[in-house]
Enzyme design. Structure first.
Site, PDB file in Angstrom:
ATOM      1  N   SER A 151     -28.780  33.123 -14.443  1.00 14.38           N
ATOM      2  CA  SER A 151     -29.831  32.146 -14.707  1.00 14.38           C
ATOM      3  C   SER A 151     -29.497  30.794 -14.090  1.00 14.38           C
ATOM      4  O   SER A 151     -28.345  30.349 -14.141  1.00 14.38           O
ATOM      5  CB  SER A 151     -30.028  31.991 -16.221  1.00 14.38           C
ATOM      6  OG  SER A 151     -30.427  33.215 -16.805  1.00 14.38           O
ATOM      7  N   SER A 152     -30.495  30.153 -13.500  1.00 16.23           N
ATOM      8  CA  SER A 152     -30.347  28.841 -12.871  1.00 16.23           C
ATOM      9  C   SER A 152     -29.360  28.933 -11.703  1.00 16.23           C
ATOM     10  O   SER A 152     -29.563  29.749 -10.808  1.00 16.23           O
ATOM     11  CB  SER A 152     -29.937  27.805 -13.922  1.00 16.23           C
ATOM     12  OG  SER A 152     -30.058  26.494 -13.425  1.00 16.23           O
TER      13      SER A 152
END
Length: 397
Positions: free
Chosen positions: A243-244
């Site tokens: 994520s990210s």
């Protein structure tokens, strides 16, 4: 938009904007607020805390999240003493995420940061080890004396040899938060999940001073080495999500590590240097970036991050690949199209999904509605792994 509307809390295409004069604090509040719907808090408690904070005042942020975190942790302990196990688990889970919120803006060497992190872990462990099956609190061998902390949670509904999702965060998320982003959805759909703090994250950074690295196939390879020794997972169905900044980690690792059977970039990163080149030490995330990368300035970070580049790397990926990004991502929208176009040009089996304001989830990593992000990612993964959800038993929660 009127002047009064622009200066008062209001709704934007990327979600609730609580302090319009403080984009970064509003973004982090939106993140915690969204995770309430996955068990990571209560809406009323989150707004109560926010009502007592001041924009651009990180001490008020720390203080008010700690108030509700400590209250939830204490209530969890008290309810357990009464035999109210489910209520205790719910409170610990909320407290874990409140502690994560509380420590966010503290500097890396502030002792309060480690204290809040350890409380978050304690609360997560209190909850996860009372699940059925019981979660395993593990350390993945990495460097001598410096293991990677992780939680391994099997699905109660996935059979004897389960597919497994390795889930990692990014610049500022760690294993405990991943339950609300990917872990819960995987377990619900018949998959085991390994939520891990890699270099630059969570306990790996805080306890062992392990800063991040561009070649994330190394720590991910260690995770796979640990998994394939088990007799209760399917080694042919090991997936990876990041994520990210973890969107880069996942894509890089899947391009280099042939044992990964499916990859998800939950937030796309193409050339990190392009995003960071114009950032200086006044940037809202500068302290976090410098801590994670082990540098003293954003200028140094911009040079180190030159290696975080998927050009010439991504084309080696052989597994199905999902890119999911908010269409009004407050950090970056352009990168997802760059990654997608390059993946297509290299002949990858790639799917891109942009979440939009009408369906919600248009923020970075769907922080305004993490449920839709989780549903899109994990349903895609069940399709890739040929999991027939109609044959699963769906348990409450």
């Amino acid at each position: 938009m009127s002047e009064s509307a622009s200066t008062a809390p209001h709704y934007e295409p990327f979600g609730w904007h609580h302090w319009p004069d403080d984009m970064w604090m509003s973004y982090q509040f939106r993140r915690g607020l969204g995770e309430t719907q996955e068990g990571g808090g209560a809406v009323g408690e989150a707004f109560l805390a926010a009502s007592r904070m001041k924009s651009n005042d990180f001490e008020s942020w720390y203080r008010e999240w700690m108030v509700i975190a400590n209250r939830s942790m204490s209530r969890g302990d008290e309810e357990l003493s009464k035999g109210h196990v489910r209520t205790a688990m719910n409170n610990w889970l909320r407290a874990a995420n409140y502690y994560r919120q509380a420590e966010f803006w503290l500097k890396g060497d502030d002792p309060r940061r480690m204290e809040a992190f350890e409380r978050a872990e304690k609360c997560s462990i209190n909850c996860f080890t009372r699940m059925t099956p019981r979660a395993e609190i593990i350390e993945i061998p990495y460097e001598p004396g410096k293991p990677l902390p992780a939680y391994f949670i099997r699905s109660p509904n996935g059979g004897d040899k389960q597919p497994v999702l390795i889930s990692v965060g990014g610049l500022d998320s760690y294993k405990d938060e991943l339950w609300f982003m990917t872990g819960r959805g995987a377990v619900q759909r018949g998959m085991s999940v390994l939520m891990v703090d890699g270099p630059g994250q969570g306990g790996a950074l805080r306890r062992h001073k392990l800063t991040t690295r561009h070649d994330y196939e190394v720590p991910i390879g260690k995770c796979i080495d640990w998994l394939v020794k088990r007799n209760d997972i399917d080694p042919s169905r090991i997936a990876l999500s990041g994520s990210s900044l973890g969107g880069y980690y996942a894509a890089r690792a899947a391009a280099k590590e042939p044992r990964i059977a499916a990859c998800i970039s939950h937030g796309a990163v193409w050339k990190a240097h392009e995003r960071w080149a114009q950032r200086d030490d006044s940037h809202g995330l500068a302290n976090q970036i410098k801590w994670v990368f082990g540098v003293n300035s954003m200028k140094e970070a911009a040079e180190v991050v030159r290696a975080f580049d998927l050009e010439g790397i991504l084309g080696s990926m052989k597994c199905p690949y999902l890119i999911i990004n908010g269409s009004h991502d407050v950090l970056s929208v352009e990168a997802c199209d760059q990654v997608h176009q390059y993946a297509l040009s290299q002949g990858l089996n790639v799917t891109m999904r942009l979440t939009n304001p009408e369906e919600t989830g248009a923020d970075h990593c769907q922080h305004d509605n993490p449920t839709i992000g989780q549903e899109l990612m994990l349903d895609w993964l069940t399709d890739v792994f040929d999991i027939d959800q109609t044959k699963l038993k769906f348990y409450a929660g």
